[in-house]
Write a protein that holds these residues in place. Structure first.
Motif, short mmCIF file in Angstrom:
data_model
loop_
_atom_site.label_atom_id
_atom_site.label_comp_id
_atom_site.label_asym_id
_atom_site.label_seq_id
_atom_site.Cartn_x
_atom_site.Cartn_y
_atom_site.Cartn_z
N ARG A 1 0.83 -1.20 0.00
CA ARG A 1 0.00 0.00 0.00
C ARG A 1 0.87 1.25 0.00
O ARG A 1 0.59 2.23 -0.71
N GLN A 2 1.93 1.23 0.79
CA GLN A 2 2.85 2.37 0.84
C GLN A 2 3.42 2.68 -0.54
O GLN A 2 3.48 3.84 -0.96
N GLN A 3 3.85 1.65 -1.24
CA GLN A 3 4.46 1.85 -2.56
C GLN A 3 3.48 2.52 -3.51
O GLN A 3 3.84 3.46 -4.25
N ILE A 4 2.24 2.05 -3.51
CA ILE A 4 1.24 2.60 -4.43
C ILE A 4 0.91 4.04 -4.08
O ILE A 4 0.85 4.93 -4.96
N LEU A 5 0.72 4.32 -2.80
CA LEU A 5 0.33 5.67 -2.42
C LEU A 5 1.48 6.65 -2.58
O LEU A 5 1.26 7.84 -2.86
N ARG A 6 2.72 6.20 -2.43
CA ARG A 6 3.85 7.10 -2.71
C ARG A 6 3.89 7.47 -4.19
O ARG A 6 4.22 8.61 -4.54
N LYS A 7 3.55 6.53 -5.04
CA LYS A 7 3.47 6.83 -6.47
C LYS A 7 2.36 7.85 -6.74
O LYS A 7 2.51 8.74 -7.59
N ALA A 8 1.26 7.72 -6.02
CA ALA A 8 0.15 8.66 -6.20
C ALA A 8 0.56 10.07 -5.78
O ALA A 8 0.23 11.05 -6.46
N VAL A 9 1.27 10.18 -4.66
CA VAL A 9 1.73 11.49 -4.21
C VAL A 9 2.66 12.11 -5.25
O VAL A 9 2.57 13.29 -5.58
N ALA A 10 3.56 11.30 -5.79
CA ALA A 10 4.49 11.79 -6.81
C ALA A 10 3.74 12.26 -8.06
O ALA A 10 4.07 13.29 -8.66
N ALA A 11 2.72 11.51 -8.46
CA ALA A 11 1.93 11.88 -9.63
C ALA A 11 1.18 13.19 -9.39
O ALA A 11 1.06 14.03 -10.29
N PHE A 12 0.70 13.36 -8.17
CA PHE A 12 -0.01 14.59 -7.82
C PHE A 12 0.93 15.79 -7.85
O PHE A 12 0.64 16.81 -8.47
N VAL A 13 2.07 15.67 -7.20
CA VAL A 13 3.02 16.78 -7.12
C VAL A 13 3.54 17.17 -8.50
O VAL A 13 3.84 18.34 -8.76
N ALA A 14 3.64 16.21 -9.40
CA ALA A 14 4.12 16.49 -10.76
C ALA A 14 3.21 17.47 -11.50
O ALA A 14 3.65 18.13 -12.44
N LYS A 15 1.97 17.60 -11.06
CA LYS A 15 1.01 18.51 -11.70
C LYS A 15 0.81 19.78 -10.87
O LYS A 15 -0.21 20.46 -11.02
N LYS A 16 1.78 20.13 -10.03
CA LYS A 16 1.59 21.20 -9.05
C LYS A 16 1.22 22.54 -9.67
O LYS A 16 0.39 23.28 -9.13
N ASP A 17 1.81 22.89 -10.80
CA ASP A 17 1.51 24.20 -11.40
C ASP A 17 0.07 24.27 -11.88
O ASP A 17 -0.62 25.28 -11.68
N GLU A 18 -0.40 23.21 -12.53
CA GLU A 18 -1.79 23.17 -12.99
C GLU A 18 -2.75 23.18 -11.80
O GLU A 18 -3.77 23.88 -11.81
N ILE A 19 -2.40 22.42 -10.77
CA ILE A 19 -3.25 22.32 -9.59
C ILE A 19 -3.35 23.67 -8.88
O ILE A 19 -4.42 24.09 -8.45
#
Length: 463
Positions: A49-67
C-alpha cells in the motif's frame, strides 16, 4: 435531464466548472464497487500500500503548477500562495504513509505463559469523506490517504466550489495503479450526500465544514452505529504577553489571521494583547495589514485575494459595520484598496480595536479578512477570554517563557496549543477540536485509530 453543479469563480464571476450531479444509481454502484474492492485491499500488505500511495503522491506533485492555478480560479487564493497547498499535501501524505506500519502494527500487552495475546487494527470498510473548499487538498488528504493506508475504500464528495480537486485525486491514484474502486468521487447534492452517508454500506464519515453541516452529518448516520470525525471550524484566539518578541508576533499573527483571506478554520480571529504592548502591537499590525495587495489572485503581485463568494464578503462587512456602530475603531482605511467593492467578493482587510465579546466580530466565526484586538491586564483575564467561545480548535500564546505557555495551555479549552506560531498543522501531532469545533482526530499516529477497529486475539498455546 440530470442536475448539475456550477462553480462560479470569485476571480471574475465566470462559470469555471460545470459537472453533472450523480444520483441514487451512481451512489449505489459506487458503494457496491467500493465494498468489493476493499475486501481485496484489506489483505494487501501495508508495505505494498505504501508503494502505491507514494506513487500517487508523486503523480499529484508532478502537476503542481496546474493544480495551483485551479485552486486560484476555483476559490480565489492568490497564485503566489496556491502552490503551498501542494507542498502541504505532500508533507501530510508522506508522513501518514511513513507512520502507517507503526500505527497499524499489532499491539502486544506483554508475555503471558501459555498464551499468545495481541490486538490488531482492522480496516472499517468504506469511508465517506466530505471535503470543503477553503483548503481543498489539505483538508481532504487528512482523511483520504490514511483511510486507504489503513485498508479502507474511500468515496469522496468534494465541495461544489472545488470539484476539480476530487478529480485530481482520482487522476493521481489511477496513475499510481491503485486498484479500481478503492478511491471514487461523486459530485452530489446535499440531499444525496446525506443519503450516501446514511447508507448501510458506509462504515465511517469524515466531514469538514460548518456546525450546521456537522449536525446534518449526525442526523444522516443516526440510524447506524458508526463513528464520525468532524472538524467544524473555530474562532481561534492569540494571546500576546508582555515579554513577547513584538516584531515576530506581528508578522506571524497577521499572517495567521489574513492568509487565504482569513478563510481558515484555524486562522487567528481574535487577539488579546497585554496592556503594556497593546498600543505598539495594534499600530504595527495595522501598518502591516495596510500594505496588503488586494486584487485578482491570478496576478502574481497579489497577496490577498477575493473571498470565495460575494455573500461571504457581505457577512464580514456586516460584522465590521456592527462593531463600529457599537464603538469599535477601525485602524485600516478601506480606501487604500482599490479592488474593495460592495457587491463583490473583493473585501479590504480590517483590524479593529475597542472591541469586546458583546460584538459579533469577536464571537461569531468570521472566516474573512478581519481581526479584533482586545487589551488585557493579566494571564488570568486572557485565559478567561480565550475560553469564552463556543469553539475550541487552536489557540496561540506569544511569549518568551515556555513554562508559562505550558501552564496557560493546560487551562485552555482547545485542541491544539501553539507557542510563537499559529495556523499550521504538524502531521506528527493530532488534529482535533473541542466544543463546536468538532470531535475525532486526524493526522499523527492517533489519526489511524478512528479509521480502524481493534480486534483482539487471545490464543491458548499450551493445553
Amino acid at each position: 435531464m440530470s442536475e448539475s453543479l456550477r462553480t462560479i469563480s470569485p476571480v471574475d464571476g465566470s462559470v469555471y466548472v460545470e459537472r453533472p450531479l450523480a444520483g441514487a444509481t451512481e451512489i449505489n454502484k459506487a458503494l457496491d464497487v467500493a465494498r468489493a474492492a476493499q475486501a481485496e485491499w484489506r489483505r494487501v500488505p501495508v508495505a505494498t500500500r505504501q508503494q502505491i500511495l507514494r506513487k500517487a503522491v508523486a503523480a499529484f506533485v508532478a502537476k503542481k503548477d496546474e493544480i495551483a492555478a485551479e485552486i486560484s480560479w476555483q476559490m480565489g487564493r492568490p497564485i503566489s500562495q496556491a502552490g503551498g497547498e501542494v507542498a502541504g499535501f505532500k508533507e501530510r501524505a508522506d508522513y501518514m504513509i511513513d507512520i502507517a506500519p507503526e500505527a497499524l502494527g499489532d499491539y502486544n500487552p506483554g508475555e503471558k505463559a501459555g498464551f499468545n495475546r495481541f490486538i490488531r487494527r482492522e480496516a472499517l470498510g468504506v469511508v465517506a469523506i466530505i471535503a470543503p473548499w477553503n483548503f481543498p487538498y489539505l483538508t481532504a488528504v487528512n482523511g483520504v490517504v490514511p483511510a486507504l493506508m489503513a485498508g479502507n475504500a474511500v468515496v469522496l464528495k468534494h465541495s461544489h466550489q472545488t470539484p476539480l480537486c476530487a478529480e485530481r485525486f482520482a487522476e493521481a491514484f489511477e496513475a499510481a495503479g491503485l486498484p479500481k474502486g478503492l478511491f471514487q468521487y461523486l459530485h452530489l447534492s446535499h440531499a444525496d450526500a446525506e443519503k450516501l452517508m446514511g447508507d448501510i454500506r458506509v462504515d465511517f464519515v469524515n466531514f469538514t465544514g460548518s456546525v450546521p453541516g456537522g449536525h446534518a452529518v449526525q442526523k444522516a448516520v443516526g440510524s447506524k452505529f458508526i463513528a464520525t470525525g468532524m472538524e467544524l471550524g473555530g474562532k481561534d484566539p492569540a494571546y500576546i504577553r508582555a515579554d513577547v518578541n513584538l516584531d515576530h508576533a506581528v508578522e506571524n499573527i497577521i499572517d495567521g489571521a489574513f492568509f487565504n483571506t482569513g478563510q481558515s478554520c484555524c486562522g487567528i480571529e481574535r487577539i488579546y494583547a497585554h496592556e503594556s504592548v497593546f498600543d505598539a502591537f495594534a499600530e504595527k499590525a495595522a501598518d502591516l495589514v495596510s500594505q496588503y495587495r488586494l486584487g485578482s489572485p491570478i496576478d502574481t503581485n497579489t497577496n490577498l485575494g477575493p473571498m470565495v463568494r460575494t455573500s461571504s464578503a457581505a457577512f464580514v462587512r456586516g460584522q465590521v459595520a456592527d462593531a463600529i456602530r457599537d464603538g469599535a475603531k477601525a485602524l485600516v482605511d478601506p480606501a487604500k484598496f482599490a479592488a474593495n467593492k460592495e457587491g463583490t467578493p473583493y473585501l479590504a482587510p480590517q483590524v479593529l480595536i475597542n472591541v469586546d465579546h458583546s460584538m459579533r466580530v469577536m464571537t461569531e466565526e468570521s472566516f474573512g479578512p478581519v481581526v479584533g484586538i482586545m487589551k488585557v491586564k493579566s494571564d488570568e483575564e486572557a485565559i478567561a477570554l480565550m475560553n469564552d467561545s463556543e469553539f475550541g480548535l487552536t489557540a496561540s500564546i506569544w511569549t518568551a517563557d515556555e513554562d508559562v505557555a505550558l501552564s496557560i495551555g493546560d487551562r485552555l479549552q482547545t485542541g491544539t496549543v501553539f507557542m510563537n506560531r499559529a495556523d499550521y498543522l504538524d502531521p506528527a501531532l493530532a488534529w482535533t477540536g473541542v466544543k463546536n469545533s468538532g470531535r475525532g482526530c486526524t493526522l499523527s499516529k492517533l489519526g489511524y485509530e478512528s479509521l480502524t477497529r481493534p480486534k483482539s486475539f487471545h490464543l491458548r498455546t499450551t493445553i
